[in-house]
Design a protein around this motif. Structure first.
Motif, PDB file in Angstrom:
ATOM      1  N   THR A  30      65.286 -37.043   2.770  1.00  0.00           N
ATOM      2  CA  THR A  30      65.204 -37.554   1.401  1.00  0.00           C
ATOM      3  C   THR A  30      64.033 -38.514   1.235  1.00  0.00           C
ATOM      4  O   THR A  30      63.267 -38.422   0.275  1.00  0.00           O
ATOM      5  N   LEU A  31      63.900 -39.416   2.185  1.00  0.00           N
ATOM      6  CA  LEU A  31      62.777 -40.359   2.197  1.00  0.00           C
ATOM      7  C   LEU A  31      61.857 -40.116   3.384  1.00  0.00           C
ATOM      8  O   LEU A  31      60.689 -40.491   3.360  1.00  0.00           O
ATOM      9  N   SER A  32      62.407 -39.513   4.435  1.00  0.00           N
ATOM     10  CA  SER A  32      61.658 -39.231   5.659  1.00  0.00           C
ATOM     11  C   SER A  32      61.796 -37.757   6.015  1.00  0.00           C
ATOM     12  O   SER A  32      62.888 -37.188   5.879  1.00  0.00           O
ATOM     13  N   PRO A  33      60.722 -37.115   6.481  1.00  0.00           N
ATOM     14  CA  PRO A  33      60.852 -35.732   6.957  1.00  0.00           C
ATOM     15  C   PRO A  33      61.822 -35.653   8.136  1.00  0.00           C
ATOM     16  O   PRO A  33      61.944 -36.604   8.915  1.00  0.00           O
ATOM     17  N   LEU A  34      62.495 -34.535   8.268  1.00  0.00           N
ATOM     18  CA  LEU A  34      63.365 -34.308   9.412  1.00  0.00           C
ATOM     19  C   LEU A  34      62.514 -34.173  10.667  1.00  0.00           C
ATOM     20  O   LEU A  34      61.458 -33.532  10.648  1.00  0.00           O
ATOM     21  N   GLU A  35      62.967 -34.765  11.756  1.00  0.00           N
ATOM     22  CA  GLU A  35      62.204 -34.765  13.002  1.00  0.00           C
ATOM     23  C   GLU A  35      63.018 -34.142  14.132  1.00  0.00           C
ATOM     24  O   GLU A  35      64.252 -34.273  14.158  1.00  0.00           O
ATOM     25  N   ASP A  36      62.329 -33.482  15.067  1.00  0.00           N
ATOM     26  CA  ASP A  36      63.004 -32.954  16.242  1.00  0.00           C
ATOM     27  C   ASP A  36      63.633 -34.072  17.059  1.00  0.00           C
ATOM     28  O   ASP A  36      64.712 -33.913  17.638  1.00  0.00           O
ATOM     29  N   GLU A  37      62.943 -35.204  17.139  1.00  0.00           N
ATOM     30  CA  GLU A  37      63.481 -36.406  17.783  1.00  0.00           C
ATOM     31  C   GLU A  37      63.935 -37.351  16.666  1.00  0.00           C
ATOM     32  O   GLU A  37      63.102 -37.975  16.014  1.00  0.00           O
ATOM     33  N   PRO A  38      65.233 -37.447  16.387  1.00  0.00           N
ATOM     34  CA  PRO A  38      65.709 -38.182  15.217  1.00  0.00           C
ATOM     35  C   PRO A  38      65.207 -39.616  15.114  1.00  0.00           C
ATOM     36  O   PRO A  38      64.977 -40.111  14.004  1.00  0.00           O
TER      37      PRO A  38
ATOM     38  N   PHE B  20      71.886 -41.448  -7.124  1.00  0.00           N
ATOM     39  CA  PHE B  20      72.095 -41.073  -5.728  1.00  0.00           C
ATOM     40  C   PHE B  20      71.272 -39.839  -5.437  1.00  0.00           C
ATOM     41  O   PHE B  20      71.238 -38.890  -6.231  1.00  0.00           O
ATOM     42  N   ALA B  21      70.617 -39.839  -4.270  1.00  0.00           N
ATOM     43  CA  ALA B  21      69.794 -38.692  -3.889  1.00  0.00           C
ATOM     44  C   ALA B  21      70.038 -38.332  -2.442  1.00  0.00           C
ATOM     45  O   ALA B  21      70.215 -39.211  -1.591  1.00  0.00           O
ATOM     46  N   GLY B  22      70.032 -37.030  -2.153  1.00  0.00           N
ATOM     47  CA  GLY B  22      70.200 -36.544  -0.789  1.00  0.00           C
ATOM     48  C   GLY B  22      69.751 -35.106  -0.675  1.00  0.00           C
ATOM     49  O   GLY B  22      69.452 -34.452  -1.679  1.00  0.00           O
ATOM     50  N   ASP B  23      69.731 -34.632   0.561  1.00  0.00           N
ATOM     51  CA  ASP B  23      69.220 -33.283   0.815  1.00  0.00           C
ATOM     52  C   ASP B  23      70.196 -32.395   1.561  1.00  0.00           C
ATOM     53  O   ASP B  23      69.928 -31.207   1.759  1.00  0.00           O
ATOM     54  N   ASP B  24      71.336 -32.941   1.999  1.00  0.00           N
ATOM     55  CA  ASP B  24      72.165 -32.218   2.960  1.00  0.00           C
ATOM     56  C   ASP B  24      73.600 -32.064   2.443  1.00  0.00           C
ATOM     57  O   ASP B  24      73.992 -32.661   1.435  1.00  0.00           O
ATOM     58  N   VAL B  25      74.371 -31.291   3.176  1.00  0.00           N
ATOM     59  CA  VAL B  25      75.762 -31.027   2.808  1.00  0.00           C
ATOM     60  C   VAL B  25      76.563 -32.325   2.741  1.00  0.00           C
ATOM     61  O   VAL B  25      77.412 -32.503   1.865  1.00  0.00           O
ATOM     62  N   THR B  26      76.290 -33.254   3.641  1.00  0.00           N
ATOM     63  CA  THR B  26      77.046 -34.509   3.675  1.00  0.00           C
ATOM     64  C   THR B  26      76.778 -35.384   2.456  1.00  0.00           C
ATOM     65  O   THR B  26      77.518 -36.340   2.218  1.00  0.00           O
ATOM     66  N   ASP B  27      75.735 -35.064   1.689  1.00  0.00           N
ATOM     67  CA  ASP B  27      75.440 -35.837   0.485  1.00  0.00           C
ATOM     68  C   ASP B  27      76.219 -35.335  -0.729  1.00  0.00           C
ATOM     69  O   ASP B  27      76.279 -36.028  -1.765  1.00  0.00           O
ATOM     70  N   GLU B  28      76.808 -34.159  -0.623  1.00  0.00           N
ATOM     71  CA  GLU B  28      77.469 -33.577  -1.787  1.00  0.00           C
ATOM     72  C   GLU B  28      78.715 -34.359  -2.207  1.00  0.00           C
ATOM     73  O   GLU B  28      79.059 -34.388  -3.387  1.00  0.00           O
ATOM     74  N   ASP B  29      79.401 -35.001  -1.252  1.00  0.00           N
ATOM     75  CA  ASP B  29      80.554 -35.828  -1.630  1.00  0.00           C
ATOM     76  C   ASP B  29      80.136 -36.895  -2.625  1.00  0.00           C
ATOM     77  O   ASP B  29      80.819 -37.141  -3.631  1.00  0.00           O
ATOM     78  N   ALA B  30      79.018 -37.565  -2.336  1.00  0.00           N
ATOM     79  CA  ALA B  30      78.530 -38.618  -3.229  1.00  0.00           C
ATOM     80  C   ALA B  30      78.050 -38.037  -4.552  1.00  0.00           C
ATOM     81  O   ALA B  30      78.319 -38.604  -5.623  1.00  0.00           O
ATOM     82  N   LEU B  31      77.357 -36.915  -4.513  1.00  0.00           N
ATOM     83  CA  LEU B  31      76.864 -36.308  -5.742  1.00  0.00           C
ATOM     84  C   LEU B  31      78.012 -35.908  -6.665  1.00  0.00           C
ATOM     85  O   LEU B  31      77.938 -36.098  -7.884  1.00  0.00           O
ATOM     86  N   ARG B  32      79.083 -35.390  -6.087  1.00  0.00           N
ATOM     87  CA  ARG B  32      80.225 -34.983  -6.911  1.00  0.00           C
ATOM     88  C   ARG B  32      80.983 -36.188  -7.481  1.00  0.00           C
ATOM     89  O   ARG B  32      81.704 -36.045  -8.465  1.00  0.00           O
TER      90      ARG B  32
ATOM     91  N   VAL C  13      66.936 -31.364  -9.383  1.00  0.00           N
ATOM     92  CA  VAL C  13      66.508 -30.850  -8.076  1.00  0.00           C
ATOM     93  C   VAL C  13      64.996 -30.963  -7.992  1.00  0.00           C
ATOM     94  O   VAL C  13      64.279 -30.565  -8.923  1.00  0.00           O
ATOM     95  N   VAL C  14      64.501 -31.534  -6.894  1.00  0.00           N
ATOM     96  CA  VAL C  14      63.060 -31.591  -6.643  1.00  0.00           C
ATOM     97  C   VAL C  14      62.779 -30.842  -5.355  1.00  0.00           C
ATOM     98  O   VAL C  14      63.648 -30.694  -4.498  1.00  0.00           O
ATOM     99  N   ASP C  15      61.553 -30.368  -5.211  1.00  0.00           N
ATOM    100  CA  ASP C  15      61.220 -29.485  -4.089  1.00  0.00           C
ATOM    101  C   ASP C  15      61.152 -30.207  -2.757  1.00  0.00           C
ATOM    102  O   ASP C  15      61.523 -29.647  -1.720  1.00  0.00           O
ATOM    103  N   ASP C  16      60.642 -31.452  -2.764  1.00  0.00           N
ATOM    104  CA  ASP C  16      60.359 -32.100  -1.487  1.00  0.00           C
ATOM    105  C   ASP C  16      60.323 -33.613  -1.643  1.00  0.00           C
ATOM    106  O   ASP C  16      60.505 -34.147  -2.750  1.00  0.00           O
ATOM    107  N   ILE C  17      60.080 -34.304  -0.534  1.00  0.00           N
ATOM    108  CA  ILE C  17      60.079 -35.768  -0.529  1.00  0.00           C
ATOM    109  C   ILE C  17      58.959 -36.335  -1.392  1.00  0.00           C
ATOM    110  O   ILE C  17      59.199 -37.295  -2.152  1.00  0.00           O
TER     111      ILE C  17
END
Length: 267
Positions: free
Chosen positions: A27-35, A204-216, A238-242
């Motif tokens: 959402t604010l940071s790109p996803l990384e292989d090393e979190p 509220f903004a998010g990109d993943d399944v775990t964010d849907e609880d808050a969005l709803r 909905v926006v395309d990217d960060i």
């Protein structure tokens, strides 16, 4: 910018007390292989710094990360005005009170450590799979694993938790499955932060399944934003990217800043 987004930004800019509750990874940071390599994009950081400096405006990061890890990746300092909700809302940090973590039953900690060790052993031979320790459980990362190895890891750990802790909460995300002995979700985190700030409106903004609880969970005067156009969502925008989301935040900051003085002392 669509007419729907224009209307939403105008409404939020006029809110007496505004809370921006934002997921971090994706959402604010790109996803990384090393979190732990994740860092906020400069445009996103600039927007958050601008918003958090405005009167009657609160910025919060709401993440599944443990509070300690969230502070590292967000480069969050003790003098920051940004609120934090870690572990999906089980841990908090505020400028006035610092870190606040719940007292836990020692038996839960013992079980967490036992199952985490078993999970590490179960995935040990699977390349690219690793177990992330979390305050209230652990996560199984498969981003760098082959699809078959990732599925084997998830199946093995699912079986361990199903037998050892069937009451634990299971969450899925981008190439991660999380297990926790606490049940908080980002919806409860947003509710707590709303109460804490006495916000009249929430973005509220998010990109993943775990964010849907808050969005709803958002109310009519709130705004939900989903980053990425590759999934169904309860968000109204909905926006395309960060970078697009950072631009949206900057536009909101500009519109809210144009309002000048805001009186929000009485709640």
């Amino acid at each position: 910018m669509t007419a729907n987004t224009e209307h939403a930004l105008t409404r939020l800019a006029a809110a007496r007390r505004l809370l921006l509750a934002l997921d971090f990874d994706g959402t604010l940071s790109p996803l990384e292989d090393e979190p732990m390599d994740a860092r906020m994009l400069p445009a996103a950081r600039y927007a958050l710094d601008t918003l958090s400096a405005l009167p009657c405006t609160w910025v919060a990061l709401v993440s599944g990360r443990s509070l300690a890890d969230l502070r590292v990746i967000a480069e969050h300092r003790d003098d920051s005005p940004i609120l934090l909700a870690g572990s999906h809302g089980a841990e908090y940090w505020t400028p006035d009170g610092g870190a606040a973590e719940p007292d836990e039953d020692p038996a839960d900690i013992v079980l967490r450590d036992h199952l985490r060790a078993e999970a590490e052993q179960a995935v040990r031979a699977l390349p690219g799979v690793w177990i992330e320790p979390k305050t209230f459980g652990f996560g199984v990362h498969t981003r760098k694993a082959a699809q078959t190895d990732g599925q084997m890891a998830n199946d093995a750990v699912d079986a361990l938790v199903r037998i050892g802790a069937p009451h634990w909460r299971r969450r899925t995300g981008h190439n991660i499955v999380e297990y926790a002995f606490r049940d908080e979700g980002k919806d409860s985190a947003v509710a707590h932060l709303r109460e804490l700030t006495h916000a009249d409106a929430v973005l509220f903004a998010g990109d993943d399944v775990t964010d849907e609880d808050a969005l709803r969970s958002l109310a009519d005067d709130d705004l939900g934003v989903h980053i990425g156009a590759d999934s169904s969502t309860a968000a109204t925008v909905v926006v395309d990217d960060i970078p697009q989301f950072a631009a949206l935040l900057s536009e909101l900051a500009a519109r809210r800043g144009e309002r000048g003085g805001i009186d929000c002392e009485h709640v």
